[in-house]
Scaffold this motif. Sequence first.
Motif, PDB file in Angstrom:
ATOM      1  N   GLU A  38      18.941 -71.244  30.430  1.00 25.72           N
ATOM      2  CA  GLU A  38      18.810 -70.061  29.584  1.00 25.72           C
ATOM      3  C   GLU A  38      18.108 -70.396  28.260  1.00 25.72           C
ATOM      4  OE1 GLU A  38      19.283 -66.869  30.189  1.00 25.72           O
ATOM      5  OE2 GLU A  38      18.566 -66.498  28.153  1.00 25.72           O
ATOM      6  N   LYS A  81      13.039 -60.099  29.840  1.00 33.59           N
ATOM      7  CA  LYS A  81      13.581 -61.436  29.580  1.00 33.59           C
ATOM      8  C   LYS A  81      14.039 -62.179  30.845  1.00 33.59           C
ATOM      9  CE  LYS A  81      13.814 -62.760  25.818  1.00 33.59           C
ATOM     10  NZ  LYS A  81      14.749 -62.588  24.712  1.00 33.59           N
ATOM     11  N   TRP A 137      21.548 -56.544  34.083  1.00 33.30           N
ATOM     12  CA  TRP A 137      20.166 -56.487  34.597  1.00 33.30           C
ATOM     13  C   TRP A 137      20.112 -55.868  36.012  1.00 33.30           C
ATOM     14  CZ3 TRP A 137      16.895 -56.022  31.100  1.00 33.30           C
ATOM     15  CH2 TRP A 137      16.739 -56.922  30.037  1.00 33.30           C
ATOM     16  N   ILE A 194      22.399 -69.455  37.332  1.00 37.47           N
ATOM     17  CA  ILE A 194      21.873 -68.897  36.080  1.00 37.47           C
ATOM     18  C   ILE A 194      22.857 -69.201  34.961  1.00 37.47           C
ATOM     19  CG2 ILE A 194      21.031 -66.835  34.900  1.00 37.47           C
ATOM     20  CD1 ILE A 194      20.625 -65.570  37.633  1.00 37.47           C
ATOM     21  N   HIS A 199      22.410 -69.112  25.005  1.00 39.65           N
ATOM     22  CA  HIS A 199      21.833 -67.780  24.760  1.00 39.65           C
ATOM     23  C   HIS A 199      22.143 -67.393  23.320  1.00 39.65           C
ATOM     24  CE1 HIS A 199      21.143 -63.459  24.981  1.00 39.65           C
ATOM     25  NE2 HIS A 199      20.643 -63.595  26.205  1.00 39.65           N
ATOM     26  N   HIS A 261      12.637 -68.448  29.095  1.00 38.11           N
ATOM     27  CA  HIS A 261      11.828 -67.878  28.007  1.00 38.11           C
ATOM     28  C   HIS A 261      12.252 -68.537  26.700  1.00 38.11           C
ATOM     29  CE1 HIS A 261      15.442 -65.619  27.061  1.00 38.11           C
ATOM     30  NE2 HIS A 261      15.456 -65.143  28.300  1.00 38.11           N
TER      31      HIS A 261
HETATM   32  C1  GP9 Z   1      22.941 -62.466  31.228  1.00 35.59           C
HETATM   33  C2  GP9 Z   1      21.722 -63.278  31.115  1.00 35.59           C
HETATM   34  C3  GP9 Z   1      20.956 -63.022  29.849  1.00 35.59           C
HETATM   35  O1  GP9 Z   1      23.470 -62.173  32.476  1.00 35.59           O
HETATM   36  O2  GP9 Z   1      21.073 -63.617  32.243  1.00 35.59           O
HETATM   37  O3  GP9 Z   1      19.762 -62.358  29.983  1.00 35.59           O
HETATM   38  P1  GP9 Z   1      18.682 -62.251  28.782  1.00 35.59           P
HETATM   39  O4  GP9 Z   1      19.375 -61.620  27.612  1.00 35.59           O
HETATM   40  O5  GP9 Z   1      18.241 -63.650  28.442  1.00 35.59           O
HETATM   41  O6  GP9 Z   1      17.591 -61.451  29.329  1.00 35.59           O
END
Ligand code: GP9
Length: 433
Positions: A38, A81, A137, A194, A199, A261
Motif C-alpha cells: 500500500e 487509487k 471500492w 492487499i 496508508h 501508488h
Molecule cells: C482499502 C484500501 C485503500 O481497502 O485498499 O485504498 P486507497 O485509499 O489506497 O485507494
Amino acid sequence: TKSQLEKVKKFTDQLYAKPNDKLFGIAKGRNVIIIHLESFQQFLIDRKINSQEVTPFLNSLYHSNSTYAFSNFFHQVGQGKTSDAENMLETSTFGLPQGSLFATLGSDNTFEAAPAILEQRAGYTTGVFHGNVASFWNRNNVYKNLAYQYFFDASYYDTSGDKATGYGLKDKLLFADSVKYLEHLQQPFYAKYITVTNHFPYELDSEDKDPNFTTTNTGDTNVDNYFVTAHYLDQAVKEFFAYLQKSGLYKNSIIMIYGDHYGISNSENKNLASVLGKSSEDWNDYDNAMLQRVPLMFVIPGTNQGKIYNTYGGEIDVLPTLLHLLGISTKRYIMFGTDLFSSQHKQVVAFRNQDFVTPKYTSVNGTIYDTTTGKIAKLTAKQQKQVEKDQDFVTKELHLSDSLNQKNLLRFYDPKGFTPVKANDYNYSNGLQ
Ligand code: GP9
Ligand code: MN
C-alpha cells in the motif's frame, strides 16, 4: 458496438509484444502470490535514514539473484487509487479519467481478467486476502466479475481492538491470520494480498513500532510517519516469507510485489527533498513525476537469473508480463500493456492525466523535460516530432481504453477458449456475517 470494439482490437493487436524466449514459462505451474504494498514508492527501496535501511527485507529481495526487479516502473492510477491499480494489474486496461472504474462500472462490466484466464487456462484456484470490509471500492461485486473464487475480507479475521488501524487488519496479522485459509487453497493458486497499514495517515500503535528504528525529523508528520509504517510493512513481508519458506510453498511459487501508488502527495514532496538529498527550492513538476515510481519485483526462487531491469514501464504492463512468465500466451486478449521483458515492449508510460514519461523525455503540465537530466528539453524539429508522436500514442491509448470500459465493449469480444464469467457463480460470505 462491434465496430468500436474492432478499433480497440486493432490498436492493441499492433501494440502486442512477443514474449522473451528466455523467460517465457520460467514460472510455469507455480503458485502466484501477489503482495500489494500500500502507498509504497520506489524511493523507499535502498533508502537509509541515519544510516539505517528503512526496508531491509525488501531491499534484500530487490538485489537477490532470483528476483526480476524494475527500477523505472511507474504507477498510473487516477482517482480510483488502489482500485485503479488492481484494475490495471489484472485487466491491462486503464482506470477512468474520473472516479473509480471498480466503483462506477465494476458491478456490471464484462472483464477478461487474470483470475479468469488463469483458472480457465491453467487450473488455478484464485483468492484475495484483505483486512478491510468487502464493500470498500465495491470489491465484493467486482471480484465476482474478475472471477475470483474466494475473497477473505475483514469478516474472516479478528479485527477487534488494537488489531486494526483505519483501513483494517494490521499487515502482520493479515499475513499470519490468513494462513489457515491459504493452506486450504488447491494448488496451483493465485493469491493476492492487499496490505493496508502503510496508508495515510500512517498511524501505528507504539507496540508495533520497532524500537531500533528512528525515522526522519522533517517536521512533516506524514513524511516522518510514512517511513515508520513502511518499515513495519517490510517486517510484515519478511515474516510472511519466513512462513512461505517453512511451509515449502516458497520454492513452488512466484511472488510478485508492487507498490500501488504514491504515499506522499505532490504538495508534500518538498518536505521529502532533503531526505532524498535534493534541494526543496528547485523542486518542480519533473521531480514530482519521477517520484511516481513504485516497486515491481518478481521473485522466482531457484531461477538465479534475476537482475534489476532499467526498462521503463507501468502498471498497465504487468498482466502480459506475468502471464508470459507463467507460460501463458496473451496475443488473443485485449491488453493495453506489453510484456516488460520483451524486446518489443514500448517504453512510453502514460499517466492518467495524459502526461507521460519515456527514457528520453518527460512531459508534465505541457513542459517537456529531458528524463535523464531533469532539465527543460531543447528539442530539434525531429525530436519535437517524436514527442508529439508519443503524446498522440498516450492520448489514443487512454481514449481507447476508456471507450472499451465505458461502453463495456468486452461483452462483444470472445477470445479463443474464454468462457464468459458469471458473477452469480461466486459467493464470498463466510456464514458468520
Ligand atoms: C482499502 C484500501 C485503500 O481497502 O485498499 O485504498 P486507497 O485509499 O489506497 O485507494
Ligand atoms: Mn492504495
